[in-house]
Design a protein around this motif. Structure first.
Motif, PDB file in Angstrom:
ATOM      1  N   PRO A 136     -38.415  42.897 -13.956  1.00 39.03           N
ATOM      2  CA  PRO A 136     -37.109  42.806 -14.629  1.00 39.03           C
ATOM      3  C   PRO A 136     -35.957  43.333 -13.768  1.00 39.03           C
ATOM      4  N   ALA A 137     -36.217  44.347 -12.949  1.00 36.39           N
ATOM      5  CA  ALA A 137     -35.168  44.863 -12.056  1.00 36.39           C
ATOM      6  C   ALA A 137     -34.761  43.791 -11.045  1.00 36.39           C
ATOM      7  N   ILE A 138     -35.753  43.096 -10.506  1.00 32.34           N
ATOM      8  CA  ILE A 138     -35.477  42.042  -9.531  1.00 32.34           C
ATOM      9  C   ILE A 138     -34.739  40.880 -10.203  1.00 32.34           C
ATOM     10  N   ILE A 139     -35.190  40.482 -11.377  1.00 26.50           N
ATOM     11  CA  ILE A 139     -34.531  39.385 -12.105  1.00 26.50           C
ATOM     12  C   ILE A 139     -33.090  39.753 -12.426  1.00 26.50           C
ATOM     13  N   ALA A 140     -32.873  40.976 -12.891  1.00 24.49           N
ATOM     14  CA  ALA A 140     -31.501  41.420 -13.196  1.00 24.49           C
ATOM     15  C   ALA A 140     -30.641  41.422 -11.936  1.00 24.49           C
ATOM     16  N   GLY A 141     -31.213  41.849 -10.804  1.00 22.30           N
ATOM     17  CA  GLY A 141     -30.472  41.845  -9.543  1.00 22.30           C
ATOM     18  C   GLY A 141     -30.088  40.441  -9.115  1.00 22.30           C
ATOM     19  N   VAL A 142     -31.017  39.502  -9.241  1.00 20.10           N
ATOM     20  CA  VAL A 142     -30.747  38.112  -8.868  1.00 20.10           C
ATOM     21  C   VAL A 142     -29.686  37.507  -9.792  1.00 20.10           C
ATOM     22  N   LEU A 143     -29.820  37.752 -11.098  1.00 22.26           N
ATOM     23  CA  LEU A 143     -28.826  37.222 -12.039  1.00 22.26           C
ATOM     24  C   LEU A 143     -27.447  37.831 -11.799  1.00 22.26           C
ATOM     25  N   GLY A 144     -27.396  39.138 -11.546  1.00 25.00           N
ATOM     26  CA  GLY A 144     -26.113  39.774 -11.225  1.00 25.00           C
ATOM     27  C   GLY A 144     -25.505  39.179  -9.973  1.00 25.00           C
ATOM     28  N   ASN A 145     -26.356  38.956  -8.978  1.00 23.96           N
ATOM     29  CA  ASN A 145     -25.909  38.339  -7.735  1.00 23.96           C
ATOM     30  C   ASN A 145     -25.332  36.950  -7.997  1.00 23.96           C
ATOM     31  N   LEU A 146     -26.039  36.158  -8.781  1.00 28.06           N
ATOM     32  CA  LEU A 146     -25.591  34.794  -9.067  1.00 28.06           C
ATOM     33  C   LEU A 146     -24.269  34.798  -9.837  1.00 28.06           C
ATOM     34  N   ILE A 147     -24.170  35.612 -10.880  1.00 28.87           N
ATOM     35  CA  ILE A 147     -22.953  35.622 -11.700  1.00 28.87           C
ATOM     36  C   ILE A 147     -21.749  36.105 -10.880  1.00 28.87           C
ATOM     37  N   GLY A 148     -21.927  37.167 -10.101  1.00 31.34           N
ATOM     38  CA  GLY A 148     -20.836  37.644  -9.248  1.00 31.34           C
ATOM     39  C   GLY A 148     -20.445  36.616  -8.206  1.00 31.34           C
ATOM     40  N   SER A 149     -21.444  35.924  -7.652  1.00 32.01           N
ATOM     41  CA  SER A 149     -21.176  34.881  -6.660  1.00 32.01           C
ATOM     42  C   SER A 149     -20.427  33.718  -7.281  1.00 32.01           C
ATOM     43  N   LEU A 150     -20.767  33.366  -8.507  1.00 36.48           N
ATOM     44  CA  LEU A 150     -20.055  32.288  -9.198  1.00 36.48           C
ATOM     45  C   LEU A 150     -18.602  32.675  -9.463  1.00 36.48           C
ATOM     46  N   LEU A 151     -18.372  33.927  -9.776  1.00 36.60           N
ATOM     47  CA  LEU A 151     -17.006  34.395  -9.979  1.00 36.60           C
ATOM     48  C   LEU A 151     -16.198  34.268  -8.686  1.00 36.60           C
ATOM     49  N   ALA A 152     -16.771  34.736  -7.570  1.00 33.71           N
ATOM     50  CA  ALA A 152     -16.076  34.627  -6.281  1.00 33.71           C
ATOM     51  C   ALA A 152     -15.906  33.168  -5.865  1.00 33.71           C
ATOM     52  N   TYR A 153     -16.915  32.343  -6.117  1.00 37.02           N
ATOM     53  CA  TYR A 153     -16.821  30.906  -5.831  1.00 37.02           C
ATOM     54  C   TYR A 153     -15.643  30.306  -6.596  1.00 37.02           C
ATOM     55  N   TRP A 154     -15.540  30.629  -7.879  1.00 38.47           N
ATOM     56  CA  TRP A 154     -14.472  30.108  -8.724  1.00 38.47           C
ATOM     57  C   TRP A 154     -13.102  30.550  -8.206  1.00 38.47           C
ATOM     58  N   ILE A 155     -12.988  31.811  -7.796  1.00 37.57           N
ATOM     59  CA  ILE A 155     -11.722  32.308  -7.240  1.00 37.57           C
ATOM     60  C   ILE A 155     -11.357  31.517  -5.984  1.00 37.57           C
ATOM     61  N   GLY A 156     -12.343  31.296  -5.117  1.00 35.05           N
ATOM     62  CA  GLY A 156     -12.096  30.496  -3.919  1.00 35.05           C
ATOM     63  C   GLY A 156     -11.713  29.071  -4.257  1.00 35.05           C
ATOM     64  N   LEU A 157     -12.385  28.497  -5.233  1.00 34.62           N
ATOM     65  CA  LEU A 157     -12.124  27.117  -5.641  1.00 34.62           C
ATOM     66  C   LEU A 157     -10.725  26.966  -6.242  1.00 34.62           C
ATOM     67  N   ARG A 158     -10.331  27.878  -7.097  1.00 31.41           N
ATOM     68  CA  ARG A 158      -9.067  27.774  -7.821  1.00 31.41           C
ATOM     69  C   ARG A 158      -7.847  28.231  -7.022  1.00 31.41           C
TER      70      ARG A 158
END
Length: 176
Positions: free
Chosen positions: A32-54
Protein backbone atom coordinates in the motif's frame (compact mmCIF):
# COMPACT_ATOMS: atom_id res chain seq x y z
CA UNK A 1 4.66 12.39 -3.45
CA UNK A 2 1.87 14.45 -4.97
CA UNK A 3 3.57 17.71 -4.01
CA UNK A 4 6.99 16.51 -5.18
CA UNK A 5 5.57 15.56 -8.57
CA UNK A 6 3.73 18.89 -8.83
CA UNK A 7 7.12 20.66 -9.04
CA UNK A 8 7.47 21.43 -5.35
CA UNK A 9 10.96 20.14 -4.56
CA UNK A 10 10.21 17.84 -1.65
CA UNK A 11 12.68 14.93 -1.85
CA UNK A 12 10.91 11.69 -2.70
CA UNK A 13 13.97 9.90 -1.34
CA UNK A 14 12.92 10.93 2.15
CA UNK A 15 9.18 10.48 1.65
CA UNK A 16 9.28 6.95 0.29
CA UNK A 17 12.07 5.65 2.50
CA UNK A 18 10.12 6.90 5.50
CA UNK A 19 7.02 5.13 4.13
CA UNK A 20 9.13 1.97 3.89
CA UNK A 21 10.25 2.50 7.48
CA UNK A 22 6.60 2.93 8.55
CA UNK A 23 5.88 -0.40 6.81
CA UNK A 24 8.78 -1.97 8.72
CA UNK A 25 7.22 -0.73 11.96
CA UNK A 26 3.88 -2.27 10.96
CA UNK A 27 2.09 1.07 10.62
CA UNK A 28 1.16 0.24 7.01
CA UNK A 29 1.88 -2.43 4.47
CA UNK A 30 4.78 -2.12 2.04
CA UNK A 31 2.55 -2.68 -1.04
CA UNK A 32 0.00 0.00 0.00
CA UNK A 33 2.89 2.42 0.64
CA UNK A 34 4.22 1.80 -2.86
CA UNK A 35 0.76 2.12 -4.43
CA UNK A 36 0.13 5.37 -2.56
CA UNK A 37 3.53 6.69 -3.70
CA UNK A 38 2.81 5.83 -7.34
CA UNK A 39 -0.68 7.37 -7.20
CA UNK A 40 0.68 10.52 -5.53
CA UNK A 41 3.35 10.69 -8.21
CA UNK A 42 0.78 10.33 -10.98
CA UNK A 43 -1.67 12.89 -9.57
CA UNK A 44 1.08 15.47 -8.94
CA UNK A 45 2.49 14.83 -12.41
CA UNK A 46 -0.94 15.34 -13.96
CA UNK A 47 -1.26 18.64 -12.14
CA UNK A 48 2.12 19.83 -13.46
CA UNK A 49 1.26 18.50 -16.94
CA UNK A 50 -1.99 20.49 -16.87
CA UNK A 51 -0.15 23.66 -15.79
CA UNK A 52 2.29 23.20 -18.67
CA UNK A 53 -0.53 22.49 -21.10
CA UNK A 54 -2.67 25.47 -20.07
CA UNK A 55 -0.16 28.20 -19.36
CA UNK A 56 3.39 27.00 -19.84
CA UNK A 57 3.83 27.95 -23.47
CA UNK A 58 2.60 31.54 -23.01
CA UNK A 59 4.51 31.91 -19.76
CA UNK A 60 7.80 30.79 -21.34
CA UNK A 61 7.29 33.04 -24.34
CA UNK A 62 6.62 36.02 -22.06
CA UNK A 63 9.09 35.44 -19.23
CA UNK A 64 11.54 32.83 -20.46
CA UNK A 65 14.18 35.41 -21.29
CA UNK A 66 14.51 36.17 -17.57
CA UNK A 67 15.78 32.63 -17.01
CA UNK A 68 17.79 32.64 -20.24
CA UNK A 69 15.20 30.62 -22.18
CA UNK A 70 15.16 32.03 -25.70
CA UNK A 71 12.84 31.36 -28.62
CA UNK A 72 15.62 29.21 -30.10
CA UNK A 73 15.65 27.08 -26.91
CA UNK A 74 11.87 26.86 -27.08
CA UNK A 75 11.87 25.60 -30.66
CA UNK A 76 14.66 23.06 -30.12
CA UNK A 77 12.94 21.80 -26.95
CA UNK A 78 9.69 21.36 -28.83
CA UNK A 79 11.40 19.41 -31.63
CA UNK A 80 13.23 17.21 -29.12
CA UNK A 81 10.10 16.52 -27.09
CA UNK A 82 8.02 15.78 -30.19
CA UNK A 83 10.58 13.17 -31.24
CA UNK A 84 11.65 11.69 -27.88
CA UNK A 85 8.92 12.79 -25.44
CA UNK A 86 7.69 9.39 -24.26
CA UNK A 87 11.13 7.93 -23.62
CA UNK A 88 12.22 11.22 -22.06
CA UNK A 89 9.37 11.04 -19.56
CA UNK A 90 10.18 7.40 -18.80
CA UNK A 91 13.90 7.96 -18.23
CA UNK A 92 13.37 11.23 -16.37
CA UNK A 93 11.16 9.48 -13.83
CA UNK A 94 14.24 7.56 -12.73
CA UNK A 95 16.47 10.61 -12.24
CA UNK A 96 16.50 12.66 -9.04
CA UNK A 97 15.58 16.34 -9.49
CA UNK A 98 14.71 15.94 -13.19
CA UNK A 99 11.80 13.63 -12.31
CA UNK A 100 10.14 16.45 -10.39
CA UNK A 101 9.92 18.82 -13.37
CA UNK A 102 9.52 16.65 -16.49
CA UNK A 103 5.72 16.95 -16.46
CA UNK A 104 5.80 20.66 -17.33
CA UNK A 105 7.55 20.23 -20.70
CA UNK A 106 5.32 17.23 -21.45
CA UNK A 107 2.29 19.48 -21.01
CA UNK A 108 3.83 22.35 -22.93
CA UNK A 109 4.63 19.96 -25.78
CA UNK A 110 1.01 18.71 -25.69
CA UNK A 111 2.11 15.11 -25.29
CA UNK A 112 -0.85 12.76 -25.58
CA UNK A 113 -2.28 12.37 -22.07
CA UNK A 114 -2.62 8.58 -22.18
CA UNK A 115 1.00 8.18 -23.30
CA UNK A 116 2.14 10.59 -20.60
CA UNK A 117 0.25 8.68 -17.91
CA UNK A 118 1.50 5.25 -19.00
CA UNK A 119 5.14 6.31 -19.15
CA UNK A 120 4.83 8.22 -15.88
CA UNK A 121 3.46 5.15 -14.10
CA UNK A 122 6.00 2.78 -15.63
CA UNK A 123 8.85 5.17 -14.85
CA UNK A 124 7.88 5.93 -11.27
CA UNK A 125 7.14 2.36 -10.10
CA UNK A 126 10.81 1.28 -9.84
CA UNK A 127 11.84 4.53 -8.13
CA UNK A 128 9.02 4.43 -5.59
CA UNK A 129 9.37 0.69 -4.94
CA UNK A 130 13.14 0.79 -4.48
CA UNK A 131 12.98 3.73 -2.10
CA UNK A 132 10.19 2.14 -0.05
CA UNK A 133 12.05 -1.15 0.08
CA UNK A 134 15.24 0.60 1.20
CA UNK A 135 13.34 2.20 4.07
CA UNK A 136 11.81 -1.17 4.94
CA UNK A 137 15.10 -3.06 4.73
CA UNK A 138 17.00 -0.50 6.79
CA UNK A 139 14.20 -0.13 9.33
CA UNK A 140 16.16 -1.31 12.35
CA UNK A 141 19.00 1.10 11.47
CA UNK A 142 16.73 4.09 10.83
CA UNK A 143 18.58 6.53 13.08
CA UNK A 144 21.84 5.89 11.22
CA UNK A 145 20.08 6.14 7.85
CA UNK A 146 18.54 9.53 8.58
CA UNK A 147 21.96 10.94 9.45
CA UNK A 148 23.31 9.86 6.05
CA UNK A 149 20.22 11.12 4.20
CA UNK A 150 20.69 14.55 5.67
CA UNK A 151 24.27 14.60 4.41
CA UNK A 152 23.17 13.27 1.00
CA UNK A 153 20.40 15.86 0.72
CA UNK A 154 22.75 18.71 1.65
CA UNK A 155 25.37 17.56 -0.87
CA UNK A 156 22.72 17.14 -3.60
CA UNK A 157 21.37 20.63 -2.96
CA UNK A 158 24.86 22.12 -3.09
CA UNK A 159 25.57 20.31 -6.37
CA UNK A 160 22.33 21.60 -7.90
CA UNK A 161 23.19 25.17 -6.87
CA UNK A 162 26.67 24.86 -8.44
CA UNK A 163 25.22 23.41 -11.65
CA UNK A 164 22.57 26.15 -11.83
CA UNK A 165 25.15 28.92 -11.33
CA UNK A 166 27.46 27.41 -13.95
CA UNK A 167 24.49 27.17 -16.36
CA UNK A 168 23.65 30.84 -15.79
CA UNK A 169 27.26 31.93 -16.25
CA UNK A 170 27.69 29.84 -19.40
CA UNK A 171 24.49 31.17 -20.95
CA UNK A 172 25.36 34.71 -19.99
CA UNK A 173 28.69 34.42 -21.83
CA UNK A 174 26.94 32.93 -24.89
CA UNK A 175 24.33 35.68 -24.99
CA UNK A 176 27.03 38.38 -25.08
Amino acid sequence: MLLESACIPIPSELIMTFAGYAAFRGEMGLAPAIIAGVLGNLIGSLLAYWIGLRGGRAFLRSYGRYVLFSERHFESSERFFAKYGAITVLISRLLPAVRTFISLPAGIAKMRLSTFMIFTIIGCIPWVAILAYVGYALGQHWETVTTHFTLFTDLSAALLVVLFISFLLRNRRHSR
